[in-house]
Each structure stands twice: as structure tokens, then as C-alpha cells.
Design a protein around this motif. Structure first.
Motif, mmCIF file in Angstrom:
data_model
loop_
_atom_site.group_PDB
_atom_site.id
_atom_site.type_symbol
_atom_site.label_atom_id
_atom_site.label_comp_id
_atom_site.label_asym_id
_atom_site.label_seq_id
_atom_site.Cartn_x
_atom_site.Cartn_y
_atom_site.Cartn_z
ATOM 1 N N LEU A 73 1.062 -1.128 0.093
ATOM 2 C CA LEU A 73 0.126 -0.011 0.028
ATOM 3 C C LEU A 73 0.733 1.202 0.076
ATOM 4 C CD1 LEU A 73 -2.976 1.145 0.152
ATOM 5 C CD2 LEU A 73 -2.525 1.195 2.822
ATOM 6 N N ASP A 74 1.918 1.264 0.876
ATOM 7 C CA ASP A 74 2.788 2.329 0.931
ATOM 8 C C ASP A 74 3.430 2.832 -0.498
ATOM 9 O OD1 ASP A 74 4.099 4.444 2.582
ATOM 10 O OD2 ASP A 74 6.049 3.341 2.062
ATOM 11 N N SER A 75 3.893 1.714 -1.046
ATOM 12 C CA SER A 75 4.500 1.814 -2.490
ATOM 13 C C SER A 75 3.675 2.202 -3.417
ATOM 14 C CB SER A 75 5.304 0.641 -2.896
ATOM 15 O OG SER A 75 6.478 0.349 -1.942
ATOM 16 N N PHE A 82 4.453 10.628 -5.145
ATOM 17 C CA PHE A 82 5.756 11.349 -5.624
ATOM 18 C C PHE A 82 6.442 10.775 -6.930
ATOM 19 C CE2 PHE A 82 5.478 10.056 -1.049
ATOM 20 C CZ PHE A 82 5.262 11.431 -0.325
ATOM 21 N N GLY A 83 5.477 9.976 -7.623
ATOM 22 C CA GLY A 83 5.856 9.769 -9.182
ATOM 23 C C GLY A 83 5.022 10.540 -10.109
ATOM 24 N N VAL A 84 3.773 10.287 -9.950
ATOM 25 C CA VAL A 84 2.686 10.691 -10.901
ATOM 26 C C VAL A 84 2.817 12.274 -10.577
ATOM 27 C CG1 VAL A 84 0.533 10.649 -11.987
ATOM 28 C CG2 VAL A 84 1.740 8.495 -11.361
ATOM 29 N N ALA A 108 9.433 8.881 -14.235
ATOM 30 C CA ALA A 108 8.156 8.049 -13.520
ATOM 31 C C ALA A 108 8.869 6.438 -13.608
ATOM 32 C CB ALA A 108 7.240 7.884 -14.575
ATOM 33 N N ILE A 109 9.350 6.064 -14.723
ATOM 34 C CA ILE A 109 10.003 4.658 -14.698
ATOM 35 C C ILE A 109 10.998 4.375 -13.808
ATOM 36 C CG2 ILE A 109 11.544 3.218 -16.243
ATOM 37 C CD1 ILE A 109 9.901 4.485 -18.660
ATOM 38 N N CYS A 110 11.864 5.607 -13.425
ATOM 39 C CA CYS A 110 12.834 5.210 -12.275
ATOM 40 C C CYS A 110 12.359 5.171 -11.278
ATOM 41 C CB CYS A 110 13.713 6.278 -12.293
ATOM 42 S SG CYS A 110 15.169 6.203 -13.963
ATOM 43 N N GLY A 111 11.085 5.813 -11.031
ATOM 44 C CA GLY A 111 10.487 5.941 -9.834
ATOM 45 C C GLY A 111 9.892 4.683 -9.386
ATOM 46 N N VAL A 112 9.436 3.817 -10.415
ATOM 47 C CA VAL A 112 8.700 2.623 -10.312
ATOM 48 C C VAL A 112 9.615 1.492 -9.996
ATOM 49 C CG1 VAL A 112 7.487 0.724 -11.701
ATOM 50 C CG2 VAL A 112 6.630 3.114 -11.675
ATOM 51 N N ILE A 141 12.487 7.837 -3.288
ATOM 52 C CA ILE A 141 11.595 8.463 -4.022
ATOM 53 C C ILE A 141 10.944 9.779 -3.410
ATOM 54 C CG2 ILE A 141 9.383 7.080 -3.935
ATOM 55 C CD1 ILE A 141 8.652 7.556 -6.821
ATOM 56 N N THR A 142 10.686 9.672 -1.955
ATOM 57 C CA THR A 142 9.837 10.483 -1.325
ATOM 58 C C THR A 142 10.763 11.823 -1.284
ATOM 59 O OG1 THR A 142 10.787 9.602 0.641
ATOM 60 C CG2 THR A 142 8.645 8.904 0.163
ATOM 61 N N SER A 143 11.906 11.930 -1.578
ATOM 62 C CA SER A 143 12.955 13.148 -1.335
ATOM 63 C C SER A 143 12.332 14.138 -2.455
ATOM 64 C CB SER A 143 14.233 12.398 -1.756
ATOM 65 O OG SER A 143 14.392 12.212 -2.978
#
Length: 239
Positions: A73-75, A82-84, A108-112, A141-143
Motif C-alpha cells: 500500500l505504501d509503495s 511522489f511519482g505521478v 516515472a519509470i525510475c520511480g517505479v 522517491i519521497t525525497s
């Protein structure tokens, strides 16, 4: 007693779901050109993410399924928040060229990839406990919840066109750091809290003082561009 709904519903997921709510709210505000509020909401998502795991760990009787559910859920929420959300925000703020869209797709890809890899490591840690990991692999990613509000402060000092160029560099560099395997020491609670407070103060400054305006030439689809000169047509007779 058989459950009537899938999932787990308790206080441990409240902050995570609230982060999703703020991200969606921020995206809708950005679509209405309320960039200052959107950036502030992004920083708030980062603050909530800081404490959601700590809140979850206060429940001592969590089952293995509940722990794994929390990881997933968190991811999933992080990918939206923090991605989209940042990618969409940057697009709406001026990253509109083909190259810009490629940069945002790469981000976005790197975030996934970053979140998927984290899920693997965290799931293994839950299944084979050997103490809490003291370092991150790559930039979390949260940075972006700290990076983007601090970057937005540049809009006070430079013109809009140069600010969009800064956004390009920041988003591409951040994407690279998501997947580059270097060790980042985890901050203490106080260090993390202080950093997020700085991001919130930056976002608050943006909220109250920024006058960021989207340059007309990067948004040809805006309705007011299509209606440019309509006043002259209205004043002239149609016959």
C-alpha cells in the motif's frame, strides 16, 4: 467472521491514504493553475510519509499479511504522490516539449523501479528479520517532496523560462539518483523532521509570495489562447 471487504482497515493506514488524498487534490489544483498550493500539498505528502511507517509499527500485534499489505500500500501510494504527482506538476508548470515529456517518463519509470526494488528488499527483511536496514539503496522517491519545493524557490530569482530549464535538470538528475545504487545513510527522526519542516517552510513561502505564471507559448492548448482577439470579433458586426 468472514470479512466483507478486501484489505485491512485500521489506524495504521490512515496517514498513507491521507497522502493519496492530498496528492489527488494537488493534481486537481495544478490543473487549475494553482501551482503554489500544489507544491505545498506535495510537501505535506512528504511529511505524512515520514510518519506513516512509525505509526504502523506502534501496532504490536500486526500479522504477516498486515505487514506485507502495508509495504504494498505504501509503495502504491508513493508512486502516485511522489511519482505521478510531481511529473504532472512539472508538465503543467511548463515542461511541455517532447524532450520534457521524455524526461518526465524517465522520471516515472525510475520511480517505479526504485519502489519495486524497495518492496523486494523490505519483503525479504520482513520474512527474514535481521534488524532494520541503516542505509537506503539509491535516493528514496519521497525525497522529491523536499527537492521540488526547494527548487520552486528559484522562481523568485529567475524568469519563468530559465526556471523550466532548472526543472528539466532537477527531474532528470533525481530520476538517475533513484536507480543509481549508492548508499544513503538513513536520517534520524529529528534530522528527517527538520528537513521536512524546511521543505514545508519553503512551500509556505511559495504559497504566500510566489507569483509563478505559466508562459503562454508553452501552453498552446489553453482556452484563452484560442479565444485571443475574440473581443474584436464581438465588437464587429457579423453582417
Amino acid at each position: 467472521m468472514k470479512k466483507k471487504f478486501v484489505g485491512f482497515y485500521d489506524y495504521t493506514v490512515i496517514l498513507t491514504l491521507l497522502s493519496l488524498v492530498l496528492a489527488i487534490w494537488g493534481m486537481t489544483r495544478a490543473m487549475q493553475d494553482h501551482f503554489r498550493l500544489a507544491v505545498y500539498l506535495l510537501a505535506m505528502c512528504g511529511l505524512l510519509d515520514t510518519f506513516d511507517g512509525k505509526v504502523a509499527r506502534t501496532k504490536k500485534n500486526r500479522t504477516d499479511d498486515e505487514k506485507l499489505y502495508g509495504i504494498q500500500l505504501d509503495s502504491l501510494v508513493d508512486m502516485v504522490s511522489f511519482g505521478v504527482f510531481p511529473a504532472m506538476l512539472c508538465f503543467l508548470m511548463g515542461m511541455r516539449t517532447t524532450l520534457d515529456v521524455i524526461i518526465l517518463v524517465v522520471y516515472a519509470i525510475c520511480g517505479v523501479i526504485r519502489l519495486s526494488y524497495f518492496n523486494v528488499l523490505e519483503t525479504n527483511r520482513q520474512m527474514h528479520p535481521n534488524g532494520e536496514e541503516k542505509t537506503y539503496h539509491g535516493l528514496p522517491i519521497t525525497s522529491i517532496a523536499v527537492i521540488l519545493p526547494l527548487t520552486f524557490l528559484a522562481s523568485f530569482a529567475i524568469d519563468v523560462w530559465n526556471f523550466v530549464s532548472v526543472l528539466r535538470v532537477i527531474m532528470l538528475l533525481t530520476a538517475f539518483l533513484f536507480v543509481f545504487d549508492f548508499k544513503v545513510k538513513k536520517l534520524t527522526n529529528w534530522q528527517l523532521f527538520t528537513l521536512l519542516i524546511l521543505a514545508l517552510l519553503a512551500a509556505a513561502a511559495i504559497l504566500f509570495f510566489s507569483r509563478y505564471k505559466l508562459p503562454k507559448d508553452v501552453a498552446p492548448e489553453e482556452p484563452w489562447i484560442e479565444l485571443e482577439g475574440i473581443e474584436d470579433l464581438i465588437e464587429e458586426p457579423l453582417y
